[in-house]
Design a protein around this motif. Structure first.
Motif, mmCIF file in Angstrom:
data_model
loop_
_atom_site.group_PDB
_atom_site.id
_atom_site.type_symbol
_atom_site.label_atom_id
_atom_site.label_comp_id
_atom_site.label_asym_id
_atom_site.label_seq_id
_atom_site.Cartn_x
_atom_site.Cartn_y
_atom_site.Cartn_z
ATOM 1 N N LEU A 196 0.843 -1.197 0.000
ATOM 2 C CA LEU A 196 0.000 0.000 0.000
ATOM 3 C C LEU A 196 0.878 1.246 0.000
ATOM 4 C CD1 LEU A 196 -2.733 -0.869 2.687
ATOM 5 C CD2 LEU A 196 -2.934 -1.018 0.190
ATOM 6 N N CYS A 197 0.267 2.388 -0.289
ATOM 7 C CA CYS A 197 0.993 3.640 -0.139
ATOM 8 C C CYS A 197 1.350 3.854 1.333
ATOM 9 C CB CYS A 197 0.131 4.804 -0.627
ATOM 10 S SG CYS A 197 0.149 5.019 -2.415
ATOM 11 N N ASN A 198 2.489 4.500 1.546
ATOM 12 C CA ASN A 198 2.842 4.895 2.903
ATOM 13 C C ASN A 198 2.455 6.362 3.112
ATOM 14 O OD1 ASN A 198 4.776 6.325 1.473
ATOM 15 N ND2 ASN A 198 6.454 4.935 2.005
ATOM 16 N N LEU A 222 -11.394 7.012 6.898
ATOM 17 C CA LEU A 222 -11.467 5.961 7.900
ATOM 18 C C LEU A 222 -10.065 5.695 8.419
ATOM 19 C CD1 LEU A 222 -13.783 3.362 6.084
ATOM 20 C CD2 LEU A 222 -14.481 5.054 7.810
ATOM 21 N N LEU A 223 -9.924 5.578 9.727
ATOM 22 C CA LEU A 223 -8.690 5.095 10.343
ATOM 23 C C LEU A 223 -8.970 3.703 10.885
ATOM 24 C CD1 LEU A 223 -7.297 8.193 12.295
ATOM 25 C CD2 LEU A 223 -6.669 7.366 10.021
ATOM 26 N N ILE A 224 -8.097 2.754 10.553
ATOM 27 C CA ILE A 224 -8.289 1.352 10.935
ATOM 28 C C ILE A 224 -7.104 0.930 11.790
ATOM 29 C CG2 ILE A 224 -8.537 -1.021 10.081
ATOM 30 C CD1 ILE A 224 -9.156 1.718 7.612
ATOM 31 N N ASP A 225 -7.382 0.396 12.973
ATOM 32 C CA ASP A 225 -6.331 -0.027 13.896
ATOM 33 C C ASP A 225 -6.610 -1.469 14.316
ATOM 34 O OD1 ASP A 225 -4.074 1.314 15.728
ATOM 35 O OD2 ASP A 225 -5.185 -0.147 16.938
ATOM 36 N N VAL A 226 -5.574 -2.325 14.229
ATOM 37 C CA VAL A 226 -5.747 -3.741 14.557
ATOM 38 C C VAL A 226 -5.843 -3.899 16.075
ATOM 39 C CG1 VAL A 226 -4.814 -6.070 14.296
ATOM 40 C CG2 VAL A 226 -4.396 -4.347 12.515
ATOM 41 N N LEU A 252 -8.439 -3.864 2.373
ATOM 42 C CA LEU A 252 -8.606 -2.447 2.039
ATOM 43 C C LEU A 252 -8.598 -2.243 0.526
ATOM 44 C CD1 LEU A 252 -6.316 -0.667 4.684
ATOM 45 C CD2 LEU A 252 -8.786 -1.013 4.757
ATOM 46 N N ARG A 253 -7.712 -2.942 -0.167
ATOM 47 C CA ARG A 253 -7.669 -2.825 -1.625
ATOM 48 C C ARG A 253 -8.985 -3.288 -2.253
ATOM 49 N NH1 ARG A 253 -1.770 -3.424 -1.617
ATOM 50 N NH2 ARG A 253 -2.003 -5.549 -0.839
ATOM 51 N N ASP A 254 -9.528 -4.379 -1.725
ATOM 52 C CA ASP A 254 -10.791 -4.897 -2.263
ATOM 53 C C ASP A 254 -11.938 -3.902 -2.071
ATOM 54 O OD1 ASP A 254 -9.513 -7.213 -3.011
ATOM 55 O OD2 ASP A 254 -10.160 -8.361 -1.242
ATOM 56 N N ALA A 255 -11.896 -3.140 -0.998
ATOM 57 C CA ALA A 255 -12.970 -2.187 -0.710
ATOM 58 C C ALA A 255 -12.795 -0.855 -1.440
ATOM 59 C CB ALA A 255 -13.045 -1.931 0.802
ATOM 60 N N ALA A 256 -11.622 -0.631 -2.011
ATOM 61 C CA ALA A 256 -11.296 0.677 -2.601
ATOM 62 C C ALA A 256 -11.742 0.770 -4.045
ATOM 63 C CB ALA A 256 -9.797 0.935 -2.510
ATOM 64 N N MET A 261 -7.911 6.022 -1.757
ATOM 65 C CA MET A 261 -6.524 5.890 -1.331
ATOM 66 C C MET A 261 -6.448 5.087 -0.039
ATOM 67 S SD MET A 261 -3.290 6.267 -1.265
ATOM 68 C CE MET A 261 -3.034 7.223 -2.739
ATOM 69 N N PRO A 262 -6.200 3.757 -0.122
ATOM 70 C CA PRO A 262 -5.901 2.989 1.089
ATOM 71 C C PRO A 262 -4.396 3.079 1.355
ATOM 72 C CG PRO A 262 -6.147 1.517 -0.783
ATOM 73 C CD PRO A 262 -6.346 2.912 -1.314
ATOM 74 N N CYS A 263 -4.001 3.200 2.585
ATOM 75 C CA CYS A 263 -2.569 3.299 2.872
ATOM 76 C C CYS A 263 -2.278 2.785 4.275
ATOM 77 C CB CYS A 263 -2.073 4.739 2.722
ATOM 78 S SG CYS A 263 -2.810 5.893 3.885
ATOM 79 N N ARG A 264 -1.015 2.453 4.501
ATOM 80 C CA ARG A 264 -0.547 2.049 5.827
ATOM 81 C C ARG A 264 0.231 3.212 6.408
ATOM 82 N NH1 ARG A 264 4.166 -2.322 7.374
ATOM 83 N NH2 ARG A 264 3.789 -2.373 9.643
ATOM 84 N N LEU A 265 -0.247 3.738 7.512
ATOM 85 C CA LEU A 265 0.396 4.881 8.149
ATOM 86 C C LEU A 265 1.617 4.462 8.946
ATOM 87 C CD1 LEU A 265 -2.719 6.905 9.362
ATOM 88 C CD2 LEU A 265 -1.407 7.172 7.252
ATOM 89 N N GLY A 266 1.641 3.210 9.394
ATOM 90 C CA GLY A 266 2.751 2.727 10.204
ATOM 91 C C GLY A 266 2.247 1.726 11.218
ATOM 92 N N GLY A 267 3.109 0.754 11.590
ATOM 93 C CA GLY A 267 2.690 -0.245 12.581
ATOM 94 C C GLY A 267 1.443 -0.969 12.127
ATOM 95 N N ASP A 268 0.431 -0.994 12.993
ATOM 96 C CA ASP A 268 -0.829 -1.657 12.657
ATOM 97 C C ASP A 268 -1.932 -0.636 12.379
ATOM 98 O OD1 ASP A 268 -0.734 -0.882 15.389
ATOM 99 O OD2 ASP A 268 -2.379 -2.248 15.875
ATOM 100 N N GLU A 269 -1.552 0.563 11.976
ATOM 101 C CA GLU A 269 -2.528 1.627 11.707
ATOM 102 C C GLU A 269 -2.636 1.872 10.198
ATOM 103 O OE1 GLU A 269 -3.654 6.180 13.129
ATOM 104 O OE2 GLU A 269 -1.569 5.506 13.222
ATOM 105 N N PHE A 270 -3.858 1.853 9.695
ATOM 106 C CA PHE A 270 -4.140 2.065 8.277
ATOM 107 C C PHE A 270 -5.099 3.240 8.126
ATOM 108 C CE2 PHE A 270 -2.943 -2.298 8.807
ATOM 109 C CZ PHE A 270 -2.231 -2.648 7.668
#
Length: 359
Positions: A196-198, A222-226, A252-256, A261-270
């Motif tokens: 994903l994009c960073n 949307l912010l997504i946290d595991v 996330l890609r399937d839902a986009a 723009m789905p992306c991973r911000l870092g760690g387990d946060e998207f």
């Protein structure tokens, strides 16, 4: 300053310069542009004498010409441009002969006196008269001239072919460099683990957002946290943790849509930035993502693992910045976290409420 005088009254006047400086002593030319003694005497008899100081322009590139020039003393530099090497024309040599053979002819070079120079100028009409009176001598001169012109054209074609090959090699190198640069830029903007994009990719998307906007849509974030991700790593190992992050990225890609723009911000946060038409549509995206993640199953060794996420978000006011959008969504996310996770908090917030509000 250039001075042109009428033709000399006798051949002896044409031969006033020392023979060694004027032309070779041999009766035949040793170089295609070197005139024989007989040719020089012939052209001097019908030519007009012209004196040129150093750096005087004799003719310029593109000028229509009808005269040939013979250097009696001094030197003339022919400047062709276009990366073609200059030529120096010395005593006893001629240039500009195409103007005699084909009439009005556009000069292909600038002719400039490299030093004080004496020239004989042979006009087209004078040359035509010589063809009637001295056909055999001029036939040999023209044959040698045409041979030189053909050889020069062949050399030019060979040089142009080499230049074209060099240009093709350079162009190929530029394409490769561009491809490498594009690849490097993509790598810089892409999360290595999930693809994903960073954050860099997200910020570039935001910079170009005005051009990417679809008419009659609004932005939703949307912010997504595991949930309990540290426990997943501790219990199952980091390889499983990486597999979880990759699977969430696929969800996330399937839902986009193509404009999202789905992306991973870092760690387990998207993050998931979408162009939508309503809050209900953003809620539907959040439900799709959460459902897909709950349905994830992993191979033996982690087959009992069940993944859940906390999602918070809302609609992005265009007058606000990314920092404000993120702050609003983060507040909504941590409201879910505070209730144990595995939930969604996507809603309008009152502007006057305790929490930052989306409008």
């Amino acid at each position: 300053m250039v001075i042109v005088s009428s033709a000399p009254s006798s051949v002896s006047e044409a031969n006033a310069a020392p023979a060694a400086a004027r032309h070779p002593s041999a009766s035949n030319a040793t170089h295609p542009r070197q005139l024989s003694t007989a040719e020089i005497e012939l052209f001097a008899r019908v030519g007009a004498r012209r004196e040129a100081l150093a750096d005087d322009l004799i003719f310029h590139r593109g000028e229509q010409g009808r005269s040939m020039f013979i250097v009696q003393a001094g030197q003339v530099r022919l400047q062709f441009g276009d990366s073609v090497v200059d030529k120096l024309i010395g005593p006893g040599e001629f240039f500009g002969e195409l103007a005699l053979f084909i009439g009005n002819h556009a000069r292909v070079a600038n002719a400039i006196a490299a030093q004080p120079t004496t020239l004989w100028v042979v006009s087209h009409d004078a040359f035509s008269d010589l063809l009637d009176s001295e056909p055999r001598l001029l036939a040999r001169f023209m044959q040698r001239s045409f041979s030189y012109l053909v050889a020069s054209e062949q050399q030019l074609i060979a040089n142009l072919r080499r230049r074209n090959e060099d240009l093709m090699v350079t162009l190929d190198s530029l394409r490769q460099a561009q491809t490498q640069l594009t690849t490097a830029q993509r790598l810089v903007q892409t999360d290595e683990l999930t693809g994903l994009c960073n954050r860099r990719g997200l910020y570039l998307y935001l910079e170009q957002l005005q051009q990417r906007r679809i008419h009659d849509t609004t932005l939703g974030l949307l912010l997504i946290d595991v949930d309990h991700f540290k426990q997943i790593n501790d219990r199952c190992g980091h390889l499983v943790g990486d597999a979880v992050l990759k699977a969430i990225a696929d969800a996330l890609r399937d839902a986009a849509a193509a404009c999202d723009m789905p992306c991973r911000l870092g760690g387990d946060e998207f993050a998931f930035l979408a162009q939508i038409t309503s809050l209900d549509e953003l809620q539907a995206r959040a439900d799709q993502i959460a459902g897909a993640i709950r349905a994830l199953r992993f191979p033996a060794g982690a087959d009992t693992l069940q993944i859940a996420v906390s999602i918070g978000g809302g609609l992005c006011p265009l007058e606000a910045t990314w920092t404000a959008w993120y702050s609003y969504a983060d507040t909504a996310l941590y409201a879910v976290k505070g209730e144990g996770g595995d939930g969604i908090n996507v809603k309008h917030m009152d502007a006057g409420g305790d929490s930052p509000a989306f409008c």
